[in-house]
Motif scaffolding. Structure first.
Motif, PDB file in Angstrom:
ATOM      1  N   ARG A   3       0.853  -1.184   0.000  1.00 24.62           N
ATOM      2  CA  ARG A   3       0.000   0.000   0.000  1.00 24.62           C
ATOM      3  C   ARG A   3       0.886   1.230   0.000  1.00 24.62           C
ATOM      4  O   ARG A   3       1.941   1.257   0.644  1.00 24.62           O
ATOM      5  CB  ARG A   3      -0.894  -0.003   1.243  1.00 24.62           C
ATOM      6  N   GLN A   4       0.478   2.263  -0.723  1.00 26.61           N
ATOM      7  CA  GLN A   4       1.221   3.513  -0.734  1.00 26.61           C
ATOM      8  C   GLN A   4       0.258   4.685  -0.670  1.00 26.61           C
ATOM      9  O   GLN A   4      -0.789   4.676  -1.328  1.00 26.61           O
ATOM     10  CB  GLN A   4       2.107   3.634  -1.969  1.00 26.61           C
ATOM     11  N   PHE A   5       0.603   5.690   0.150  1.00 23.60           N
ATOM     12  CA  PHE A   5      -0.228   6.895   0.212  1.00 23.60           C
ATOM     13  C   PHE A   5       0.639   8.097   0.579  1.00 23.60           C
ATOM     14  O   PHE A   5       1.784   7.954   1.021  1.00 23.60           O
ATOM     15  CB  PHE A   5      -1.401   6.732   1.198  1.00 23.60           C
ATOM     16  N   LEU A   6       0.078   9.285   0.351  1.00 26.47           N
ATOM     17  CA  LEU A   6       0.785  10.547   0.562  1.00 26.47           C
ATOM     18  C   LEU A   6      -0.001  11.394   1.561  1.00 26.47           C
ATOM     19  O   LEU A   6      -1.222  11.509   1.454  1.00 26.47           O
ATOM     20  CB  LEU A   6       0.915  11.307  -0.764  1.00 26.47           C
ATOM     21  N   ILE A   7       0.686  11.962   2.546  1.00 31.28           N
ATOM     22  CA  ILE A   7       0.084  12.904   3.485  1.00 31.28           C
ATOM     23  C   ILE A   7       0.712  14.273   3.253  1.00 31.28           C
ATOM     24  O   ILE A   7       1.934  14.406   3.211  1.00 31.28           O
ATOM     25  CB  ILE A   7       0.305  12.463   4.946  1.00 31.28           C
ATOM     26  N   LYS A   8      -0.134  15.298   3.096  1.00 32.51           N
ATOM     27  CA  LYS A   8       0.344  16.668   2.889  1.00 32.51           C
ATOM     28  C   LYS A   8      -0.249  17.561   3.970  1.00 32.51           C
ATOM     29  O   LYS A   8      -1.473  17.579   4.161  1.00 32.51           O
ATOM     30  CB  LYS A   8      -0.079  17.188   1.509  1.00 32.51           C
ATOM     31  N   VAL A   9       0.623  18.285   4.664  1.00 36.87           N
ATOM     32  CA  VAL A   9       0.180  19.176   5.741  1.00 36.87           C
ATOM     33  C   VAL A   9       0.766  20.565   5.498  1.00 36.87           C
ATOM     34  O   VAL A   9       1.981  20.710   5.338  1.00 36.87           O
ATOM     35  CB  VAL A   9       0.623  18.665   7.129  1.00 36.87           C
ATOM     36  N   PRO A  10      -0.085  21.598   5.487  1.00 40.05           N
ATOM     37  CA  PRO A  10       0.432  22.937   5.200  1.00 40.05           C
ATOM     38  C   PRO A  10       1.160  23.568   6.375  1.00 40.05           C
ATOM     39  O   PRO A  10       0.913  23.252   7.545  1.00 40.05           O
ATOM     40  CB  PRO A  10      -0.842  23.732   4.877  1.00 40.05           C
ATOM     41  N   ALA A  11       2.060  24.483   6.047  1.00 38.47           N
ATOM     42  CA  ALA A  11       2.626  25.375   7.047  1.00 38.47           C
ATOM     43  C   ALA A  11       1.506  26.259   7.578  1.00 38.47           C
ATOM     44  O   ALA A  11       0.383  26.271   7.040  1.00 38.47           O
ATOM     45  CB  ALA A  11       3.723  26.227   6.413  1.00 38.47           C
ATOM     46  N   SER A  12       1.797  26.996   8.627  1.00 38.97           N
ATOM     47  CA  SER A  12       0.775  27.897   9.154  1.00 38.97           C
ATOM     48  C   SER A  12       1.428  29.124   9.768  1.00 38.97           C
ATOM     49  O   SER A  12       2.561  29.085  10.240  1.00 38.97           O
ATOM     50  CB  SER A  12      -0.096  27.191  10.196  1.00 38.97           C
ATOM     51  N   SER A  13       0.685  30.211   9.729  1.00 37.38           N
ATOM     52  CA  SER A  13       1.091  31.440  10.404  1.00 37.38           C
ATOM     53  C   SER A  13       0.057  31.708  11.485  1.00 37.38           C
ATOM     54  O   SER A  13      -1.151  31.720  11.205  1.00 37.38           O
ATOM     55  CB  SER A  13       1.139  32.609   9.416  1.00 37.38           C
ATOM     56  N   ALA A  14       0.516  31.887  12.715  1.00 35.66           N
ATOM     57  CA  ALA A  14      -0.405  32.070  13.837  1.00 35.66           C
ATOM     58  C   ALA A  14      -0.308  33.482  14.394  1.00 35.66           C
ATOM     59  O   ALA A  14       0.612  34.233  14.076  1.00 35.66           O
ATOM     60  CB  ALA A  14      -0.106  31.050  14.928  1.00 35.66           C
ATOM     61  N   ASN A  15      -1.270  33.809  15.230  1.00 34.43           N
ATOM     62  CA  ASN A  15      -1.434  35.093  15.930  1.00 34.43           C
ATOM     63  C   ASN A  15      -2.077  36.154  15.038  1.00 34.43           C
ATOM     64  O   ASN A  15      -3.016  36.821  15.442  1.00 34.43           O
ATOM     65  CB  ASN A  15      -0.117  35.610  16.519  1.00 34.43           C
ATOM     66  N   LEU A  29       2.567  25.780   1.692  1.00 29.89           N
ATOM     67  CA  LEU A  29       3.939  25.268   1.765  1.00 29.89           C
ATOM     68  C   LEU A  29       3.818  23.966   2.550  1.00 29.89           C
ATOM     69  O   LEU A  29       3.544  23.997   3.751  1.00 29.89           O
ATOM     70  CB  LEU A  29       4.833  26.279   2.486  1.00 29.89           C
ATOM     71  N   TYR A  30       3.979  22.816   1.880  1.00 26.67           N
ATOM     72  CA  TYR A  30       3.508  21.558   2.443  1.00 26.67           C
ATOM     73  C   TYR A  30       4.609  20.617   2.931  1.00 26.67           C
ATOM     74  O   TYR A  30       5.543  20.289   2.182  1.00 26.67           O
ATOM     75  CB  TYR A  30       2.682  20.797   1.406  1.00 26.67           C
ATOM     76  N   LEU A  31       4.482  20.173   4.168  1.00 22.09           N
ATOM     77  CA  LEU A  31       5.207  19.010   4.660  1.00 22.09           C
ATOM     78  C   LEU A  31       4.579  17.788   3.986  1.00 22.09           C
ATOM     79  O   LEU A  31       3.358  17.607   4.035  1.00 22.09           O
ATOM     80  CB  LEU A  31       5.052  18.900   6.177  1.00 22.09           C
ATOM     81  N   GLU A  32       5.398  16.954   3.347  1.00 17.03           N
ATOM     82  CA  GLU A  32       4.871  15.791   2.631  1.00 17.03           C
ATOM     83  C   GLU A  32       5.494  14.503   3.160  1.00 17.03           C
ATOM     84  O   GLU A  32       6.709  14.405   3.328  1.00 17.03           O
ATOM     85  CB  GLU A  32       5.148  15.903   1.132  1.00 17.03           C
ATOM     86  N   LEU A  33       4.647  13.527   3.399  1.00 15.77           N
ATOM     87  CA  LEU A  33       5.075  12.188   3.791  1.00 15.77           C
ATOM     88  C   LEU A  33       4.631  11.200   2.721  1.00 15.77           C
ATOM     89  O   LEU A  33       3.437  11.128   2.406  1.00 15.77           O
ATOM     90  CB  LEU A  33       4.430  11.758   5.116  1.00 15.77           C
ATOM     91  N   THR A  34       5.577  10.477   2.155  1.00 14.28           N
ATOM     92  CA  THR A  34       5.242   9.391   1.236  1.00 14.28           C
ATOM     93  C   THR A  34       5.416   8.082   1.997  1.00 14.28           C
ATOM     94  O   THR A  34       6.520   7.760   2.440  1.00 14.28           O
ATOM     95  CB  THR A  34       6.148   9.409  -0.006  1.00 14.28           C
ATOM     96  N   ILE A  35       4.315   7.361   2.167  1.00 17.96           N
ATOM     97  CA  ILE A  35       4.314   6.155   3.000  1.00 17.96           C
ATOM     98  C   ILE A  35       4.090   4.929   2.129  1.00 17.96           C
ATOM     99  O   ILE A  35       3.153   4.887   1.319  1.00 17.96           O
ATOM    100  CB  ILE A  35       3.208   6.226   4.077  1.00 17.96           C
ATOM    101  N   ALA A 351      -4.875  19.788   5.773  1.00 14.87           N
ATOM    102  CA  ALA A 351      -4.132  18.526   5.611  1.00 14.87           C
ATOM    103  C   ALA A 351      -4.947  17.524   4.811  1.00 14.87           C
ATOM    104  O   ALA A 351      -6.158  17.406   5.001  1.00 14.87           O
ATOM    105  CB  ALA A 351      -3.796  17.958   6.983  1.00 14.87           C
ATOM    106  N   VAL A 352      -4.261  16.792   3.917  1.00 20.34           N
ATOM    107  CA  VAL A 352      -4.955  15.836   3.064  1.00 20.34           C
ATOM    108  C   VAL A 352      -4.170  14.532   2.982  1.00 20.34           C
ATOM    109  O   VAL A 352      -2.956  14.502   3.180  1.00 20.34           O
ATOM    110  CB  VAL A 352      -5.178  16.388   1.636  1.00 20.34           C
ATOM    111  N   VAL A 353      -4.903  13.464   2.673  1.00 19.21           N
ATOM    112  CA  VAL A 353      -4.296  12.155   2.401  1.00 19.21           C
ATOM    113  C   VAL A 353      -4.670  11.781   0.968  1.00 19.21           C
ATOM    114  O   VAL A 353      -5.833  11.852   0.585  1.00 19.21           O
ATOM    115  CB  VAL A 353      -4.819  11.079   3.370  1.00 19.21           C
ATOM    116  N   GLU A 354      -3.667  11.376   0.193  1.00 17.52           N
ATOM    117  CA  GLU A 354      -3.899  10.954  -1.184  1.00 17.52           C
ATOM    118  C   GLU A 354      -3.445   9.510  -1.340  1.00 17.52           C
ATOM    119  O   GLU A 354      -2.278   9.199  -1.058  1.00 17.52           O
ATOM    120  CB  GLU A 354      -3.155  11.860  -2.161  1.00 17.52           C
ATOM    121  N   GLN A 355      -4.331   8.633  -1.724  1.00 16.33           N
ATOM    122  CA  GLN A 355      -3.982   7.243  -1.949  1.00 16.33           C
ATOM    123  C   GLN A 355      -3.280   7.119  -3.299  1.00 16.33           C
ATOM    124  O   GLN A 355      -3.647   7.757  -4.280  1.00 16.33           O
ATOM    125  CB  GLN A 355      -5.224   6.345  -1.932  1.00 16.33           C
ATOM    126  N   LYS A 356      -2.254   6.274  -3.352  1.00 15.32           N
ATOM    127  CA  LYS A 356      -1.512   6.099  -4.613  1.00 15.32           C
ATOM    128  C   LYS A 356      -1.772   4.712  -5.195  1.00 15.32           C
ATOM    129  O   LYS A 356      -2.123   3.787  -4.483  1.00 15.32           O
ATOM    130  CB  LYS A 356      -0.015   6.294  -4.363  1.00 15.32           C
TER     131      LYS A 356
END
Length: 356
Positions: A3-15, A29-35, A351-356
């Motif tokens: 199984r393979q999937f991708l997780i993308k999580v955006p950067a954030s600016s707070a306050n 601007l995305y942190l990406e995990l390829t699993i 944040a999103v999950v994309e199945q590959k």
């Protein structure tokens, strides 16, 4: 079955100006995990890790981030979610490649993105089917800053707060990860089940956003830790300063939805008296930079503020992006601080999950 999937999580600016610990924006601007989970291909190799997880990493912080799954923030967070739900480790043959373009310690939500990615990773590996709201609870057990976490998970322009859970929670800034997922004793799994989060720890609302407004992030080449930046804040505030911020946040949350954007509303509504004045000692030239650039001096500028704990400066604008960025960069150069800049937009999906 592999199984393979991708997780993308955006950067954030707070306050966001007057919205200290309240407002956040997810940025594209995305942190990406390829699993990849493939026991046949990676099963034997993955046994070299205490929890069967092969980690590789590129991008910001690549030389410093631990690749042991019990010490890396992303995978420790995933293990917290798994162990709350009676799964002790990753499946045999789990391989994760992390690509991180989010600068560390710069006020762009790098740790928040890692926590969100970890919770989503645990949810996917365990096939728990949690909603984003439920995953937010797991995130907030680890990082008690709902402005960054909500913006990264939910996306867009977000307001949030923490529900009052107990007397202890009222005096705590955050619950250390070590409390919800203790490090293994002597390198061995303790077998302990960590505390499952209460339901709906945090509440949030997504505001509208004018289609013309873009985000300029000016990123100095030094870090400011959240702990240090909170350490310079007072324990008590004067009533007039609190009222000042409340008045502006009431205007700002609607002003940023209007099209065309109105700098006469937005710029003064992005002023702050609760955190930026106290953090000037940590960021050379901050006061001068924030005061020297206005919609009158730089047409297109709508508002300017410190991003999160800093040192990144966030400028909102609808034109002349490069000229605005270069002026702020020149302000830092006077303090012998080099910078880079990025032109970003809100990440409305979060944040999103994309199945590959």
């Amino acid at each position: 079955m592999a199984r393979q999937f991708l997780i993308k999580v955006p950067a954030s600016s707070a306050n966001i100006g007057p919205g200290f610990d309240v407002l956040g924006i997810g940025l594209n601007l995305y942190l990406e995990l390829t699993i990849t989970v493939d026991e046949e291909k990676y099963g034997e190799e993955s046994k070299s890790d205490p929890t069967n997880c092969l980690l590789s990493y590129e991008g910001e912080g690549a030389n410093d981030v631990p690749l042991n799954s019990e010490h890396n923030l992303i995978t420790r967070t995933a293990l917290y979610v798994l162990r709350c739900n009676k799964i002790r480790q990753f499946p045999l043959g789990t391989k994760i490649h992390v690509n991180n373009p989010i600068p560390l310690g710069r006020g762009l939500g790098s740790s928040g993105a890692a926590v969100v990615a970890g919770v989503m990773l645990g949810n996917e590996i365990g096939n728990f089917g949690f909603s984003k709201q439920r995953m937010l609870d797991y995130c907030l057990m680890i990082e008690r800053h709902p402005d960054n976490i909500s913006a990264a998970m939910m996306g867009g322009f977000v307001g949030s707060y923490l529900r009052e859970l107990s007397k202890d929670d009222l005096i705590r800034v955050e619950i250390p990860l070590s409390e919800v997922l203790p490090e293994p004793a002597g390198g061995k799994d303790t077998g302990l089940v960590p505390p499952d989060p209460p339901v709906d720890i945090g509440k949030h609302i997504k505001y509208g956003w004018s289609k013309e407004i873009r985000c300029i992030a000016i990123i100095p080449n030094f870090e400011v830790s959240t702990a240090k930046s909170r350490g310079v804040l007072p324990d008590l505030y004067e009533r007039k300063d609190v009222i000042y911020n409340l008045q502006r946040i009431a205007v700002l949350t609607t002003a940023l939805t209007l099209s065309p954007p109105n700098p006469d509303l937005i710029y003064p509504a992005m002023q702050d008296k609760l955190h930026q004045p106290y953090r000037k000692t940590l960021i050379p030239g901050l006061t001068e930079i924030l005061a020297s650039i206005t919609p009158e001096s730089h047409p297109g500028l709508l508002g300017i503020c410190l991003s999160g704990a800093g040192p990144t400066i966030l400028a909102l604008a609808d034109k002349n992006f490069e000229a605005i960025a270069e002026t702020i960069i020149e302000g830092f150069k006077k303090e012998n601080v080099e910078c880079r800049w990025k032109l970003l937009d809100p990440a409305f999906e979060g944040a999103v999950v994309e199945q590959k």
